[in-house]
Scaffold this active site. Structure first.
Site, PDB file in Angstrom:
ATOM      1  N   ASP A 104       0.803  -0.825  -0.272  1.00  0.00           N
ATOM      2  CA  ASP A 104       0.274  -0.063  -0.043  1.00  0.00           C
ATOM      3  C   ASP A 104       0.445   1.181  -0.196  1.00  0.00           C
ATOM      4  O   ASP A 104       2.079   1.220   0.666  1.00  0.00           O
ATOM      5  CB  ASP A 104      -0.888  -0.215   1.370  1.00  0.00           C
ATOM      6  CG  ASP A 104       0.000  -0.439   2.272  1.00  0.00           C
ATOM      7  OD1 ASP A 104       0.587  -0.759   2.994  1.00  0.00           O
ATOM      8  OD2 ASP A 104      -0.356   0.694   3.630  1.00  0.00           O
ATOM      9  N   GLU A 120       0.455  -1.149   5.822  1.00  0.00           N
ATOM     10  CA  GLU A 120       1.434  -0.831   7.266  1.00  0.00           C
ATOM     11  C   GLU A 120       1.179   1.330   7.156  1.00  0.00           C
ATOM     12  O   GLU A 120       1.245   1.938   8.194  1.00  0.00           O
ATOM     13  CB  GLU A 120       2.914  -1.141   5.946  1.00  0.00           C
ATOM     14  CG  GLU A 120       3.629  -0.768   7.122  1.00  0.00           C
ATOM     15  CD  GLU A 120       4.057   0.331   7.215  1.00  0.00           C
ATOM     16  OE1 GLU A 120       5.655   1.024   7.277  1.00  0.00           O
ATOM     17  OE2 GLU A 120       3.668   1.256   5.808  1.00  0.00           O
TER      18      GLU A 120
END
Length: 376
Positions: free
Chosen positions: A85, A146
């Site tokens: 991400d 994350e």
């Protein structure tokens, strides 16, 4: 042939990395992150791994776990842990397109951390092509959340790391190219002010503005910052009509603490702010936290090996603790030997100037291959 002599090629790596960078994958767009995972899964499978897709939870995208064939598969080995991400919303490519010039390559997420993830995949690809076998089984775990503190996949990461000989985290290198051997704690807080609505023109004095109250609290919170524990408000949401006194305002705080004691004091200070003042209630809820990761002997042994390899490759690998959190916080705090920020060199992560030094692709691929073939 030594793993340090494998035929890594910058142009070939850029060509392979480009589709990853152009597959935009902001954390909150689960479908976009899952598309990125599908792309990485394809490349991992082509490199020889057996790939499992782990369904997303809590509204986030999927994760993938890839295991490379090995004679002692299932025994303790090496975990490569990375996230796919990014902080860049879909459409960022219009402002930050993938391009290469003057020894640099730009694109959303190329530094944090698709470049590092790709480097380690390329290392495994070249190891397999050469006929080499790593001393230990190697597993890759790519996760989707994350950038918002890993609220959905912390358990997945910890389960994958438990009992492993080493965890390698290809987050971007420190500004001087160094690795991370410990990280400070990171805590998040959700803030809410609840006031009283009124018409902003006709009955302003009857209202109690949640926005004004939050503004005062933000100044108070950020003034609590010290060298050992910082507070930063990064998100605010409030209001819908300019002619209405806002009855609710929400904000998010990020706090960094160097030690557990610093973190505990910071958490207590935030909670002490709760209460009602001037007719407005202030509510603090603690969000996700990354634990303090202190350097331990196993991590220092990994660093020694990495520094020896770096010297043979032709560069000095420094090391330090870092304030920014990563999923290495979790594995390092568990006591699993963890070496972090051994990904690509670059600048401008989380900005519209995010780029990598293209020469670091081969440099870090050689380091990755050396680690994967020497950790035993």
């Amino acid at each position: 042939m030594s793993a340090l002599d494998l035929p890594f090629d910058t142009d070939a790596m850029l060509a392979g990395l480009r589709p990853w960078v152009e597959c935009e994958s902001p954390t909150w767009d689960a479908a976009a992150v899952s598309r990125m995972m599908d792309l990485a899964a394809r490349d991992l499978a082509e490199a020889g791994a057996a790939v499992e897709t782990v369904p997303g939870t809590k509204g986030f995208g999927t994760s993938i776990r890839a295991t490379f064939p090995h004679p002692i598969q299932g025994q303790p080995g090496i975990l490569v842990s990375g996230h796919m991400d990014t902080v860049h919303p879909v459409g960022t490519l219009d402002k930050l397109p993938f391009r290469v010039a003057d020894g640099k390559a730009w694109g959303p997420g190329i530094m944090d951390m698709k470049g590092g993830n790709y480097v380690f995949l390329e290392a495994m690809r070249q190891i397999a092509r050469s006929g080499m076998t790593t001393p230990l089984p190697v597993t890759f775990l790519f996760t989707p959340d994350e950038e918002v503190g890993t609220p959905a996949t912390r358990g997945l990461i910890e389960d994958a790391a438990r009992g492993q000989r080493a965890v390698l985290v290809p987050e971007p290198a420190l500004p001087d190219g160094g690795a991370v051997i410990g990280r400070y704690a990171i805590a998040r807080f959700d803030l809410v002010t609840q006031g009283r609505p009124s018409h902003a023109g006709w009955a302003l004095k009857d209202g109690r503005s949640a926005i004004a109250a939050m503004a005062r609290r933000i100044l108070q919170i950020e003034a609590m910052t010290t060298e050992d524990c910082t507070f930063s408000v990064g998100v605010i949401h409030a209001g819908q009509w300019v002619n209405c006194v806002a009855s609710e305002c929400r904000a998010e705080v990020l706090s960094m603490a160097k030690t557990q004691e610093d973190l505990d004091r910071g958490v207590a200070a935030m909670r002490d702010l709760q209460g009602v003042e001037g007719g407005v209630e202030f509510i603090v809820t603690r969000g996700v936290t990354r634990p303090v990761w202190e350097p331990q002997p196993g991590t220092m042994a990994l660093l020694d090996l990495a520094q020896d390899l770096a010297g043979r490759i032709g560069f000095d690998l420094t090391s330090d603790r870092a304030g920014g959190g990563s999923d290495g916080n979790f594995t390092g705090a568990m006591g699993v030997p963890t070496l972090d920020s051994i990904g690509v060199r670059g600048r401008g992560l989380h900005t519209l100037d995010e780029h990598i030094d293209t020469a670091s692709l081969v440099e870090r691929a050689r380091l990755a291959a050396g680690l994967l073939t020497r950790i035993a």
